[in-house]
Structure formats: C-alpha cells, structure tokens
Design an enzyme around this catalytic site. Sequence first.
Site, PDB file in Angstrom:
ATOM      1  N   SER A   7       7.013   4.255   4.868  1.00  0.00           N
ATOM      2  CA  SER A   7       5.779   3.476   4.819  1.00  0.00           C
ATOM      3  C   SER A   7       5.758   2.293   5.605  1.00  0.00           C
ATOM      4  O   SER A   7       6.470   1.397   5.466  1.00  0.00           O
ATOM      5  CB  SER A   7       5.395   3.187   3.339  1.00  0.00           C
ATOM      6  OG  SER A   7       4.547   2.443   3.268  1.00  0.00           O
ATOM      7  N   HIS A  32       4.097   7.035   7.071  1.00  0.00           N
ATOM      8  CA  HIS A  32       3.258   6.947   5.983  1.00  0.00           C
ATOM      9  C   HIS A  32       2.282   5.451   6.083  1.00  0.00           C
ATOM     10  O   HIS A  32       2.893   4.576   6.587  1.00  0.00           O
ATOM     11  CB  HIS A  32       4.169   6.759   4.799  1.00  0.00           C
ATOM     12  CG  HIS A  32       3.106   7.000   3.485  1.00  0.00           C
ATOM     13  ND1 HIS A  32       2.623   8.002   2.907  1.00  0.00           N
ATOM     14  CD2 HIS A  32       2.597   5.742   2.683  1.00  0.00           C
ATOM     15  CE1 HIS A  32       1.917   7.662   2.073  1.00  0.00           C
ATOM     16  NE2 HIS A  32       1.627   6.373   1.517  1.00  0.00           N
ATOM     17  N   ASP A  34      -0.233   3.311   4.662  1.00  0.00           N
ATOM     18  CA  ASP A  34      -1.011   2.660   3.480  1.00  0.00           C
ATOM     19  C   ASP A  34      -2.262   2.095   3.609  1.00  0.00           C
ATOM     20  O   ASP A  34      -2.262   0.958   4.288  1.00  0.00           O
ATOM     21  CB  ASP A  34      -0.176   1.884   2.404  1.00  0.00           C
ATOM     22  CG  ASP A  34       0.958   2.881   1.712  1.00  0.00           C
ATOM     23  OD1 ASP A  34       0.593   3.655   1.009  1.00  0.00           O
ATOM     24  OD2 ASP A  34       2.102   2.512   2.036  1.00  0.00           O
ATOM     25  N   MET A  36      -5.382  -0.045   2.414  1.00  0.00           N
ATOM     26  CA  MET A  36      -6.036  -0.782   1.242  1.00  0.00           C
ATOM     27  C   MET A  36      -7.278  -1.513   1.488  1.00  0.00           C
ATOM     28  O   MET A  36      -7.253  -2.148   2.662  1.00  0.00           O
ATOM     29  CB  MET A  36      -4.904  -1.639   0.393  1.00  0.00           C
ATOM     30  CG  MET A  36      -3.722  -0.799   0.319  1.00  0.00           C
ATOM     31  SD  MET A  36      -2.441  -1.854  -0.406  1.00  0.00           S
ATOM     32  CE  MET A  36      -1.039  -1.149  -0.449  1.00  0.00           C
ATOM     33  N   HIS A  65      -2.764   7.610   3.660  1.00  0.00           N
ATOM     34  CA  HIS A  65      -3.218   7.352   2.186  1.00  0.00           C
ATOM     35  C   HIS A  65      -4.399   6.181   2.041  1.00  0.00           C
ATOM     36  O   HIS A  65      -4.003   5.199   2.084  1.00  0.00           O
ATOM     37  CB  HIS A  65      -1.862   6.835   1.332  1.00  0.00           C
ATOM     38  CG  HIS A  65      -1.940   6.629   0.096  1.00  0.00           C
ATOM     39  ND1 HIS A  65      -1.029   6.082  -0.788  1.00  0.00           N
ATOM     40  CD2 HIS A  65      -2.965   6.897  -1.002  1.00  0.00           C
ATOM     41  CE1 HIS A  65      -1.590   5.806  -2.057  1.00  0.00           C
ATOM     42  NE2 HIS A  65      -2.475   6.724  -2.256  1.00  0.00           N
ATOM     43  N   MET A  67      -6.405   4.103  -0.061  1.00  0.00           N
ATOM     44  CA  MET A  67      -6.447   3.540  -1.373  1.00  0.00           C
ATOM     45  C   MET A  67      -7.806   2.653  -1.378  1.00  0.00           C
ATOM     46  O   MET A  67      -7.811   1.343  -1.344  1.00  0.00           O
ATOM     47  CB  MET A  67      -5.334   2.585  -1.711  1.00  0.00           C
ATOM     48  CG  MET A  67      -4.185   3.721  -2.320  1.00  0.00           C
ATOM     49  SD  MET A  67      -2.699   2.645  -2.217  1.00  0.00           S
ATOM     50  CE  MET A  67      -2.040   2.621  -0.469  1.00  0.00           C
ATOM     51  N   MET A 136       1.502   8.504  -7.692  1.00  0.00           N
ATOM     52  CA  MET A 136       1.904   7.203  -7.603  1.00  0.00           C
ATOM     53  C   MET A 136       2.959   6.810  -8.681  1.00  0.00           C
ATOM     54  O   MET A 136       2.572   6.895  -9.894  1.00  0.00           O
ATOM     55  CB  MET A 136       0.751   6.256  -7.595  1.00  0.00           C
ATOM     56  CG  MET A 136      -0.373   6.071  -6.577  1.00  0.00           C
ATOM     57  SD  MET A 136       0.524   5.909  -5.021  1.00  0.00           S
ATOM     58  CE  MET A 136       1.122   3.950  -5.033  1.00  0.00           C
ATOM     59  N   ASP A 174       5.146   7.950  -4.222  1.00  0.00           N
ATOM     60  CA  ASP A 174       5.117   6.876  -3.593  1.00  0.00           C
ATOM     61  C   ASP A 174       5.513   5.677  -4.474  1.00  0.00           C
ATOM     62  O   ASP A 174       4.306   5.499  -5.445  1.00  0.00           O
ATOM     63  CB  ASP A 174       3.732   6.609  -2.991  1.00  0.00           C
ATOM     64  CG  ASP A 174       3.457   5.427  -2.112  1.00  0.00           C
ATOM     65  OD1 ASP A 174       4.502   4.402  -2.047  1.00  0.00           O
ATOM     66  OD2 ASP A 174       2.470   5.527  -1.505  1.00  0.00           O
TER      67      ASP A 174
END
Length: 226
Positions: A7, A32, A34, A36, A65, A67, A136, A174
């Site tokens: 990540s 990966h 992330d 957000m 991913h 979020m 998660m 994750d």
Amino acid sequence: MIYIAPSILAADFSRLGQQVQDAEKGGADWIHIDVMDGSFVPNITIGPIVLEAVRKATKLPLDTHLMIINPDRHLEAFRKAGADHITVHQEACVHLNRTINHIKSLGAKAGVSINPATPSSTLTDVMPDVDLILVMTVNPGFGGQAFIQGTLRKLEELRSMIRASGRDIRLEVDGGIDTDTAPLVVRAGADALVAGTSLFRKPDIGAAIAALRASAQSVKSSGQPS
C-alpha cells in the site's frame, strides 16, 4: 496463490515512483492505492492524478480502494487514470449492485469492501457479480493500526460464501498485516494481503515482501484456490 499488494499509503511520497518500482522489483503482485476523502473516513489522501503517476511507474495491476462517499461520481476518472481493480465500500453505496456493474462496464475488476463492524451477510446478493472482496481488519482511515482479531471469523464466513458461489473471487485483507498476522488471515481464507507499514517502512522492501509471502504460505488455508 497468495497475492501481495504493498500500500502506497506508507510510501515516501517524495520518491513515490522509485518506491513503487522497488516494490515491483521486490516481488509485489499488485500496488494498492488507498483513496480517502475526509468524509467517509477521517483522512484525506490522493486522487486520480497521483494514481496516473503511479500507473506510469509500474506495469503491475493497480488495486484501487475507494474509501469515499458517492464513489459512482469518480469511477470513470480512476479507471481512466489506470485503475485495474476498483473497490468500493458497501457502507458508501446506495445501489451497490449498480455500482459494481458500472465498474465492470469500464473494464475494471469490481471489488467491494466492508468495515470491521459490517456483517458478511451484507454481501450475499452481490456474490454473483463481484470479483474481489476486501475485508478491513482495522477501522479505515489511517495506516499503522493494530489488527482486529474479531475479523478472522468474518474471513472464514466469506471464504465459505465464495466456495458456495463457485466463483473465482479474491478475498483480500487490509490493516495491520505483517509476518505475525499474515498466517492468521490466510488460515481464515484470505488470498490477497495489503500491507503498508510492514513493507515500505523496512530498509529492503524486496526482503520484506519475501518474508511476508513466506509467512503467509507457511500455513494451510481454509480453502482458497491455489
């Protein structure tokens, strides 16, 4: 097969391209990403522009991913930037099946993630369509958190649901994944491991990836495909 997905949340962003390339050379299977938004989770990270830069640095699949709230508004932008897998949160989607189908129509693998307190049963009706399920194992929003042991039962439940579906669905984890927790999640059914701090914060990411893979492969799983 066990997939290792470093990540970039834990990478040094001042030399992000080099760190991604080091991860690829070190044996990573996916990278990966992330994403957000400061609303769905209490942190803000990156958007399509950074993902596009990562795409130029590696040929590995970009495991993206989201979020974020209202992910449907941003699916095309992330796919255009180079996302190969796009995972949305069950908790953030009003019409989850529609969102999954939208992702697949863009030519990406469709993933769904659930938070530690979300029951596995919320994914029953999307099992025929989803390509990846991301559990998660910490509450999302920040890197470096401690692994939540109670999520192991959820992995076992989802692995059983995947077997019953007869489909080839990746089961990803994750949060708090390192050489100590990797055997636990693989034994419970996971076959894709996201790790940030335990990889990018080591002096040799290739050695860290090899150690994580060795620990994951040291146990017999509860039935994921080889």
